[in-house]
Design a protein around this motif. Structure first.
Motif, PDB file in Angstrom:
ATOM      1  N   ALA A  77       1.312  19.724  -0.236  1.00 25.27           N
ATOM      2  CA  ALA A  77       1.123  20.631   0.890  1.00 25.27           C
ATOM      3  C   ALA A  77       2.324  21.556   1.044  1.00 25.27           C
ATOM      4  N   VAL A  78       2.053  22.747   1.567  1.00 19.65           N
ATOM      5  CA  VAL A  78       3.096  23.747   1.769  1.00 19.65           C
ATOM      6  C   VAL A  78       2.968  24.321   3.171  1.00 19.65           C
ATOM      7  N   GLY A  79       4.121  24.518   3.813  1.00 16.47           N
ATOM      8  CA  GLY A  79       4.164  25.181   5.106  1.00 16.47           C
ATOM      9  C   GLY A  79       5.097  26.380   5.012  1.00 16.47           C
ATOM     10  N   LEU A  80       5.176  27.139   6.073  1.00 13.55           N
ATOM     11  CA  LEU A  80       6.032  28.326   6.088  1.00 13.55           C
ATOM     12  C   LEU A  80       6.573  28.528   7.489  1.00 13.55           C
ATOM     13  N   SER A  81       7.851  28.839   7.557  1.00 15.36           N
ATOM     14  CA  SER A  81       8.459  29.232   8.821  1.00 15.36           C
ATOM     15  C   SER A  81       9.226  30.521   8.589  1.00 15.36           C
ATOM     16  N   ILE A  82       8.982  31.489   9.444  1.00 11.82           N
ATOM     17  CA  ILE A  82       9.683  32.764   9.394  1.00 11.82           C
ATOM     18  C   ILE A  82      10.450  32.879  10.707  1.00 11.82           C
ATOM     19  N   PHE A  83      11.749  33.168  10.607  1.00 11.70           N
ATOM     20  CA  PHE A  83      12.557  33.220  11.819  1.00 11.70           C
ATOM     21  C   PHE A  83      13.671  34.245  11.701  1.00 11.70           C
ATOM     22  N   ASP A  84      14.196  34.620  12.862  1.00 11.77           N
ATOM     23  CA  ASP A  84      15.419  35.405  12.956  1.00 11.77           C
ATOM     24  C   ASP A  84      16.306  34.658  13.951  1.00 11.77           C
ATOM     25  N   GLY A 130       9.955  15.439   3.570  1.00 11.71           N
ATOM     26  CA  GLY A 130       9.502  16.249   2.453  1.00 11.71           C
ATOM     27  C   GLY A 130      10.628  17.110   1.924  1.00 11.71           C
ATOM     28  N   LEU A 131      10.252  18.060   1.120  1.00 15.12           N
ATOM     29  CA  LEU A 131      11.193  19.019   0.559  1.00 15.12           C
ATOM     30  C   LEU A 131      11.212  20.250   1.460  1.00 15.12           C
ATOM     31  N   VAL A 132      12.395  20.622   1.914  1.00 15.67           N
ATOM     32  CA  VAL A 132      12.578  21.823   2.723  1.00 15.67           C
ATOM     33  C   VAL A 132      13.331  22.828   1.859  1.00 15.67           C
ATOM     34  N   ILE A 133      12.748  24.014   1.716  1.00 17.85           N
ATOM     35  CA  ILE A 133      13.370  25.071   0.914  1.00 17.85           C
ATOM     36  C   ILE A 133      13.744  26.210   1.849  1.00 17.85           C
ATOM     37  N   GLN A 149      22.262  19.811   7.602  1.00 16.72           N
ATOM     38  CA  GLN A 149      22.559  18.380   7.721  1.00 16.72           C
ATOM     39  C   GLN A 149      21.550  17.696   8.634  1.00 16.72           C
ATOM     40  N   HIS A 150      21.074  18.394   9.635  1.00 18.33           N
ATOM     41  CA  HIS A 150      20.059  17.862  10.548  1.00 18.33           C
ATOM     42  C   HIS A 150      18.813  17.441   9.753  1.00 18.33           C
ATOM     43  N   PHE A 151      18.408  18.277   8.796  1.00 17.12           N
ATOM     44  CA  PHE A 151      17.281  17.926   7.929  1.00 17.12           C
ATOM     45  C   PHE A 151      17.609  16.702   7.074  1.00 17.12           C
ATOM     46  N   ARG A 152      18.835  16.644   6.561  1.00 17.44           N
ATOM     47  CA  ARG A 152      19.223  15.491   5.710  1.00 17.44           C
ATOM     48  C   ARG A 152      19.158  14.203   6.523  1.00 17.44           C
ATOM     49  N   PHE A 153      19.646  14.232   7.777  1.00 17.86           N
ATOM     50  CA  PHE A 153      19.597  13.048   8.636  1.00 17.86           C
ATOM     51  C   PHE A 153      18.157  12.594   8.861  1.00 17.86           C
ATOM     52  N   ALA A 154      17.229  13.542   8.866  1.00 20.63           N
ATOM     53  CA  ALA A 154      15.811  13.210   9.071  1.00 20.63           C
ATOM     54  C   ALA A 154      15.138  12.757   7.775  1.00 20.63           C
ATOM     55  N   GLY A 155      15.893  12.716   6.676  1.00 16.87           N
ATOM     56  CA  GLY A 155      15.364  12.190   5.421  1.00 16.87           C
ATOM     57  C   GLY A 155      14.741  13.218   4.491  1.00 16.87           C
ATOM     58  N   HIS A 156      14.912  14.495   4.791  1.00 22.00           N
ATOM     59  CA  HIS A 156      14.346  15.543   3.939  1.00 22.00           C
ATOM     60  C   HIS A 156      15.260  15.842   2.752  1.00 22.00           C
ATOM     61  N   ASP A 157      14.648  16.254   1.653  1.00 17.33           N
ATOM     62  CA  ASP A 157      15.398  16.828   0.537  1.00 17.33           C
ATOM     63  C   ASP A 157      15.484  18.322   0.803  1.00 17.33           C
ATOM     64  N   LEU A 158      16.582  18.938   0.369  1.00 21.33           N
ATOM     65  CA  LEU A 158      16.761  20.362   0.642  1.00 21.33           C
ATOM     66  C   LEU A 158      17.137  21.138  -0.600  1.00 21.33           C
ATOM     67  N   LEU A 159      16.637  22.361  -0.634  1.00 24.47           N
ATOM     68  CA  LEU A 159      16.951  23.313  -1.687  1.00 24.47           C
ATOM     69  C   LEU A 159      17.226  24.646  -0.996  1.00 24.47           C
ATOM     70  N   VAL A 160      18.384  25.237  -1.272  1.00 29.44           N
ATOM     71  CA  VAL A 160      18.765  26.506  -0.665  1.00 29.44           C
ATOM     72  C   VAL A 160      18.841  27.569  -1.754  1.00 29.44           C
ATOM     73  N   PHE A 161      18.069  28.643  -1.563  1.00 30.39           N
ATOM     74  CA  PHE A 161      18.174  29.823  -2.414  1.00 30.39           C
ATOM     75  C   PHE A 161      18.928  30.875  -1.606  1.00 30.39           C
ATOM     76  N   HIS A 162      20.123  31.190  -2.054  1.00 30.55           N
ATOM     77  CA  HIS A 162      20.990  32.162  -1.390  1.00 30.55           C
ATOM     78  C   HIS A 162      20.743  33.524  -2.030  1.00 30.55           C
ATOM     79  N   VAL A 163      19.935  34.348  -1.386  1.00 28.13           N
ATOM     80  CA  VAL A 163      19.488  35.626  -1.947  1.00 28.13           C
ATOM     81  C   VAL A 163      20.500  36.734  -1.633  1.00 28.13           C
ATOM     82  N   MET A 164      20.968  37.378  -2.705  1.00 26.05           N
ATOM     83  CA  MET A 164      21.911  38.482  -2.544  1.00 26.05           C
ATOM     84  C   MET A 164      21.578  39.604  -3.514  1.00 26.05           C
ATOM     85  N   ASP A 165      21.866  40.806  -3.093  1.00 24.99           N
ATOM     86  CA  ASP A 165      21.681  41.985  -3.920  1.00 24.99           C
ATOM     87  C   ASP A 165      22.867  42.109  -4.886  1.00 24.99           C
ATOM     88  N   PRO A 166      22.643  42.594  -6.103  1.00 24.70           N
ATOM     89  CA  PRO A 166      23.764  42.752  -7.044  1.00 24.70           C
ATOM     90  C   PRO A 166      24.900  43.601  -6.482  1.00 24.70           C
TER      91      PRO A 166
END
Length: 183
Positions: A23-30, A79-82, A99-116
């Motif tokens: 399953a996949v979910g999506l959250s969009i935030f500012d 689950g996996l949070v990206i 870290q809040h997600f890690r405490f809740a038992g989630h695995d995490l993957l961070v994609f740090h998007v930057m322009d060249p």
């Protein structure tokens, strides 16, 4: 742009994850959560995710930590949070939220998007820089600020990357000129 790259990367990952029968979910935030699609495993859900990503537009300032803390409180199943973001915020707040997600038992993957251009600061002539979140502008001579900018950027990236490593969070710098399959 970074937003288009992030949206396309998100769409690709959602497609691949759903094809693995997850399953996949999506959250969009500012500053707050703007859209939340809970995790589902249906073709129609993927279509909703893609439609949400297609309509994305940059809107004002962000506060990464608060919405992430809110999400960490709301996601009950492990689950996996990206996180796909330019991470332009205070590293301590971002890392605390992750870290809040890690405490809740989630695995995490961070994609740090930057322009060249953010990574190399290739500007040669007097340049007008526009703040895409706050709307302000700054005219500067790149020769006077290049070294300090690149030094501060390196410190920022190292801080986030080290903080992720210390918290057992996968981190990947994603330059928008690198194809997704090369990340």
């Amino acid at each position: 742009t970074k937003l288009e790259y992030a949206a396309k990367l998100t769409a690709c990952l959602a497609y691949f994850i759903m094809n693995q029968r997850d399953a996949v979910g999506l959250s969009i935030f500012d500053k707050k959560i703007r859209e939340l699609l809970p995790a589902r495993l249906r073709h129609s859900h993927l279509q909703r995710i893609l439609a949400s990503l297609d309509g994305l537009k940059p809107e004002g300032e962000t506060d990464i930590a608060k919405p992430l803390h809110d999400l960490a409180e709301g996601i009950k199943r492990r689950g996996l949070v990206i996180l796909i973001s330019d991470l332009l915020d205070e590293p301590d707040g971002i890392l605390s939220a992750l870290q809040h997600f890690r405490f809740a038992g989630h695995d995490l993957l961070v994609f740090h998007v930057m322009d060249p251009a953010e990574l190399t600061f290739p500007f040669e002539r007097l340049t007008r820089f526009k703040d895409l979140e706050g709307g302000g502008t700054l005219v500067a001579n790149p020769h006077h600020i290049r070294a300090r900018y690149l030094e501060r950027l390196e410190t920022f990236i190292k801080s986030v990357k080290t903080g992720c490593f210390e918290r057992d969070i996968s981190y990947q710098l994603a330059s928008t000129d690198v194809p997704y399959d090369r990340l």
